[in-house]
Design a protein around this motif. Structure first.
Motif, PDB file in Angstrom:
ATOM      1  N   GLY A  28       0.837  -1.191   0.000  1.00 57.68           N
ATOM      2  CA  GLY A  28       0.000   0.000   0.000  1.00 57.68           C
ATOM      3  C   GLY A  28       0.874   1.243   0.000  1.00 57.68           C
ATOM      4  N   ILE A  29       0.501   2.240  -0.808  1.00 58.73           N
ATOM      5  CA  ILE A  29       1.220   3.515  -0.840  1.00 58.73           C
ATOM      6  C   ILE A  29       0.426   4.520  -0.016  1.00 58.73           C
ATOM      7  CG2 ILE A  29       2.209   5.328  -2.281  1.00 58.73           C
ATOM      8  CD1 ILE A  29       2.083   3.442  -4.649  1.00 58.73           C
ATOM      9  N   PRO A  30       0.933   4.922   1.145  1.00 58.14           N
ATOM     10  CA  PRO A  30       0.217   5.907   1.952  1.00 58.14           C
ATOM     11  C   PRO A  30       0.085   7.239   1.206  1.00 58.14           C
ATOM     12  CG  PRO A  30       1.887   4.777   3.259  1.00 58.14           C
ATOM     13  CD  PRO A  30       2.131   4.402   1.827  1.00 58.14           C
ATOM     14  N   HIS A  31      -0.930   8.012   1.554  1.00 53.98           N
ATOM     15  CA  HIS A  31      -1.172   9.293   0.888  1.00 53.98           C
ATOM     16  C   HIS A  31       0.062  10.190   0.940  1.00 53.98           C
ATOM     17  CE1 HIS A  31      -5.593   9.079   0.180  1.00 53.98           C
ATOM     18  NE2 HIS A  31      -5.532   8.199   1.169  1.00 53.98           N
ATOM     19  N   GLU A  32       0.718  10.262   2.108  1.00 49.85           N
ATOM     20  CA  GLU A  32       1.850  11.170   2.234  1.00 49.85           C
ATOM     21  C   GLU A  32       3.031  10.746   1.355  1.00 49.85           C
ATOM     22  OE1 GLU A  32       2.029   8.266   5.792  1.00 49.85           O
ATOM     23  OE2 GLU A  32       0.506   9.375   4.618  1.00 49.85           O
ATOM     24  N   VAL A  33       3.185   9.456   1.136  1.00 52.91           N
ATOM     25  CA  VAL A  33       4.260   8.976   0.267  1.00 52.91           C
ATOM     26  C   VAL A  33       3.927   9.292  -1.187  1.00 52.91           C
ATOM     27  CG1 VAL A  33       5.483   6.929  -0.542  1.00 52.91           C
ATOM     28  CG2 VAL A  33       4.936   7.173   1.886  1.00 52.91           C
ATOM     29  N   TRP A  34       2.676   9.059  -1.564  1.00 46.78           N
ATOM     30  CA  TRP A  34       2.239   9.392  -2.924  1.00 46.78           C
ATOM     31  C   TRP A  34       2.484  10.869  -3.218  1.00 46.78           C
ATOM     32  CZ3 TRP A  34      -0.031   6.568  -6.918  1.00 46.78           C
ATOM     33  CH2 TRP A  34      -0.637   7.324  -7.934  1.00 46.78           C
ATOM     34  N   ASN A  35       2.098  11.733  -2.295  1.00 45.96           N
ATOM     35  CA  ASN A  35       2.235  13.181  -2.508  1.00 45.96           C
ATOM     36  C   ASN A  35       3.691  13.636  -2.521  1.00 45.96           C
ATOM     37  OD1 ASN A  35      -0.547  13.433  -2.635  1.00 45.96           O
ATOM     38  ND2 ASN A  35      -0.760  13.909  -0.456  1.00 45.96           N
ATOM     39  N   LYS A  36       4.572  12.846  -1.984  1.00 47.74           N
ATOM     40  CA  LYS A  36       6.000  13.163  -2.018  1.00 47.74           C
ATOM     41  C   LYS A  36       6.534  13.122  -3.444  1.00 47.74           C
ATOM     42  CE  LYS A  36      10.426  11.091  -0.614  1.00 47.74           C
ATOM     43  NZ  LYS A  36      11.068  10.010   0.185  1.00 47.74           N
ATOM     44  N   TYR A  37       5.965  12.241  -4.265  1.00 43.59           N
ATOM     45  CA  TYR A  37       6.466  12.048  -5.622  1.00 43.59           C
ATOM     46  C   TYR A  37       5.598  12.700  -6.689  1.00 43.59           C
ATOM     47  CZ  TYR A  37       9.635   8.544  -3.689  1.00 43.59           C
ATOM     48  OH  TYR A  37      10.612   7.899  -2.974  1.00 43.59           O
ATOM     49  N   LEU A  38       4.296  12.800  -6.443  1.00 50.55           N
ATOM     50  CA  LEU A  38       3.381  13.257  -7.478  1.00 50.55           C
ATOM     51  C   LEU A  38       2.572  14.451  -6.993  1.00 50.55           C
ATOM     52  CD1 LEU A  38       2.127   9.788  -8.772  1.00 50.55           C
ATOM     53  CD2 LEU A  38       3.968  11.202  -9.691  1.00 50.55           C
ATOM     54  N   SER A  39       2.035  15.192  -7.927  1.00 48.20           N
ATOM     55  CA  SER A  39       1.322  16.425  -7.635  1.00 48.20           C
ATOM     56  C   SER A  39       0.120  16.185  -6.739  1.00 48.20           C
ATOM     57  CB  SER A  39       0.860  17.064  -8.950  1.00 48.20           C
ATOM     58  OG  SER A  39      -0.018  18.129  -8.720  1.00 48.20           O
ATOM     59  N   ALA A  40      -0.125  17.148  -5.845  1.00 44.51           N
ATOM     60  CA  ALA A  40      -1.249  17.036  -4.915  1.00 44.51           C
ATOM     61  C   ALA A  40      -2.591  17.060  -5.634  1.00 44.51           C
ATOM     62  CB  ALA A  40      -1.188  18.156  -3.879  1.00 44.51           C
ATOM     63  N   ASP A  41      -2.645  17.640  -6.843  1.00 43.06           N
ATOM     64  CA  ASP A  41      -3.912  17.683  -7.576  1.00 43.06           C
ATOM     65  C   ASP A  41      -4.117  16.433  -8.434  1.00 43.06           C
ATOM     66  OD1 ASP A  41      -2.172  18.024  -9.679  1.00 43.06           O
ATOM     67  OD2 ASP A  41      -2.926  19.993 -10.283  1.00 43.06           O
ATOM     68  N   ASP A  42      -3.214  15.461  -8.274  1.00 38.09           N
ATOM     69  CA  ASP A  42      -3.324  14.170  -8.957  1.00 38.09           C
ATOM     70  C   ASP A  42      -3.146  14.256 -10.469  1.00 38.09           C
ATOM     71  OD1 ASP A  42      -3.591  12.868  -6.601  1.00 38.09           O
ATOM     72  OD2 ASP A  42      -5.754  12.587  -6.730  1.00 38.09           O
ATOM     73  N   ARG A  43      -2.557  15.328 -10.947  1.00 35.71           N
ATOM     74  CA  ARG A  43      -2.217  15.422 -12.370  1.00 35.71           C
ATOM     75  C   ARG A  43      -0.708  15.255 -12.467  1.00 35.71           C
ATOM     76  NH1 ARG A  43      -5.805  18.341 -15.861  1.00 35.71           N
ATOM     77  NH2 ARG A  43      -4.019  19.289 -16.870  1.00 35.71           N
ATOM     78  N   TYR A  44      -0.289  14.278 -13.249  1.00 35.93           N
ATOM     79  CA  TYR A  44       1.142  13.987 -13.338  1.00 35.93           C
ATOM     80  C   TYR A  44       1.416  13.310 -14.677  1.00 35.93           C
ATOM     81  CZ  TYR A  44      -0.686   9.453 -11.863  1.00 35.93           C
ATOM     82  OH  TYR A  44      -1.425   8.312 -11.771  1.00 35.93           O
ATOM     83  N   SER A  45       2.658  13.260 -15.042  1.00 36.68           N
ATOM     84  CA  SER A  45       3.036  12.640 -16.312  1.00 36.68           C
ATOM     85  C   SER A  45       3.405  11.174 -16.099  1.00 36.68           C
ATOM     86  CB  SER A  45       4.231  13.366 -16.929  1.00 36.68           C
ATOM     87  OG  SER A  45       5.399  13.129 -16.169  1.00 36.68           O
ATOM     88  N   ARG A  46       3.402  10.434 -17.179  1.00 38.23           N
ATOM     89  CA  ARG A  46       3.843   9.043 -17.102  1.00 38.23           C
ATOM     90  C   ARG A  46       5.280   8.964 -16.610  1.00 38.23           C
ATOM     91  NH1 ARG A  46       0.203   5.630 -19.215  1.00 38.23           N
ATOM     92  NH2 ARG A  46      -1.137   6.588 -20.765  1.00 38.23           N
ATOM     93  N   ASP A  47       6.089   9.900 -17.046  1.00 34.11           N
ATOM     94  CA  ASP A  47       7.485   9.904 -16.640  1.00 34.11           C
ATOM     95  C   ASP A  47       7.603  10.073 -15.117  1.00 34.11           C
ATOM     96  OD1 ASP A  47      10.303   9.888 -17.364  1.00 34.11           O
ATOM     97  OD2 ASP A  47      10.320  11.972 -16.725  1.00 34.11           O
ATOM     98  N   GLN A  48       6.795  10.962 -14.541  1.00 33.53           N
ATOM     99  CA  GLN A  48       6.816  11.145 -13.089  1.00 33.53           C
ATOM    100  C   GLN A  48       6.372   9.880 -12.364  1.00 33.53           C
ATOM    101  OE1 GLN A  48       4.239  14.642 -13.204  1.00 33.53           O
ATOM    102  NE2 GLN A  48       5.871  15.888 -12.306  1.00 33.53           N
TER     103      GLN A  48
END
Length: 313
Positions: free
Chosen positions: A201-221
């Motif tokens: 499981g990826i916790p919310h805080e870990v996800w937000n560390k790598y990807l944008s808080a608005d959940d828009r991100y590129s495949r590369d990211q």
């Protein structure tokens, strides 16, 4: 020593199948009875004798040959009566009958639930005549991570062909339970590789560390995040469940149960296979998603209890 993690990416590696038609009443909703079919009893078979590909050769009855493009492929020859109901075999990987995938979804549907289409993967290896090129391909079976429990959508202002610059929107899908089929032919071959399935499981805080808080991100990211997880041994994620797969069967993951406290933004499925020989065949297929039907909670609870041996926990 393990060679590494054998992988299938959400969008597919090697063999990818997604439903192309609406759910059809091909099979009645008889989940429990259909899943109760006895174990495969096919007798152990030796390797295909080299130098012969004719159907009337000494190899007949062990493997069956099909022509797939320029390749001559040999599939374990198991009688339909000896196959486990609902399991997807290597034969199915090369079938052009798209209704077959809808049939499997219906056969494997837990009581109290309804089908929810899910992105999935199919990864398999039929037997081929040995060659240095085949040996190289087997050795290059590489590690990646399979994402589940999400439906990334390409936004209109992104690159619609899915390139590295495509803008994705992350959305936790309404999938409550996911089924995965393992055809490992343990009763056909003298031995099979070790197989382990782990759920992180990826916790919310870990996800937000790598990807944008608005959940828009590129495949590369997204790719870079997964690479970071692999490099640190998934130490930033929580290991929720794992299981050694020793039997051909359909297994289940209760994602709604895993995420009751809404701790996780996403889940990762990591598949490990040890020492895959060139002569080995297997097929592992995911993408059978289910959501709770209205008023189906008690029926599902009873079904899960009766089939608890099939759950990855």
């Amino acid at each position: 020593m393990r060679r590494g993690l054998l992988t299938a990416v959400l969008l597919g590696v090697m063999l990818t199948f997604s439903a192309c038609s609406e759910n059809k009443d091909v099979v009645s909703d008889e989940s429990s009875e259909l899943l109760a079919k006895p174990d495969v009893t096919q007798a152990s078979a030796k390797e295909l004798e080299s130098g012969s590909a004719d159907s009337d050769s000494a190899s007949a009855g062990k493997f069956k040959k099909i022509q797939f493009g320029d390749l001559e492929l040999y599939l374990p020859d198991i009688a339909e009566a000896d196959k486990k109901r609902g399991v997807k075999y290597v034969d199915d990987a090369y079938s052009l009958d798209m209704d077959l995938y809808e049939i499997h979804k219906k056969i494997n549907k837990p009581d109290g639930m309804k089908i929810k289409n899910a992105d999935g993967f199919g990864i398999g290896m039929p037997y081929r005549e040995y060659s240095e090129e085949l040996q190289k391909q087997v050795e290059e079976f590489n590690c990646t991570v399979t994402e589940v429990f999400s439906d990334p959508e390409t936004i209109e202002d992104g690159n619609r062909d899915g390139g590295n610059d495509a803008i994705l929107l992350h959305e936790i899908s309404a999938i409550d339970v996911l089924a995965i089929s393992f055809a490992i032919y343990e009763d056909f071959f003298d031995s099979v590789p070790d197989i382990k399935l782990s759920i992180y499981g990826i916790p919310h805080e870990v996800w937000n560390k790598y990807l944008s808080a608005d959940d828009r991100y590129s495949r590369d990211q997204n790719t870079k995040m997964l690479e970071a997880f692999r490099s640190n041994g998934y130490s930033e994620c929580d290991l929720i469940a794992d299981r050694e797969i020793k039997t051909t069967d359909v297994y289940y993951m209760d994602y709604a149960g895993f995420n009751k406290d809404n701790r996780y933004k996403q889940f990762l499925m990591v598949l490990e296979m040890e020492d895959i020989p060139c002569e080995y065949s297997f097929y592992i297929s995911e993408g059978m998603g289910y959501v709770m039907d209205e008023g189906g909670e008690s029926a599902y609870a009873a079904w899960k209890e009766a089939n608890k041996a099939k759950f990855i926990e």
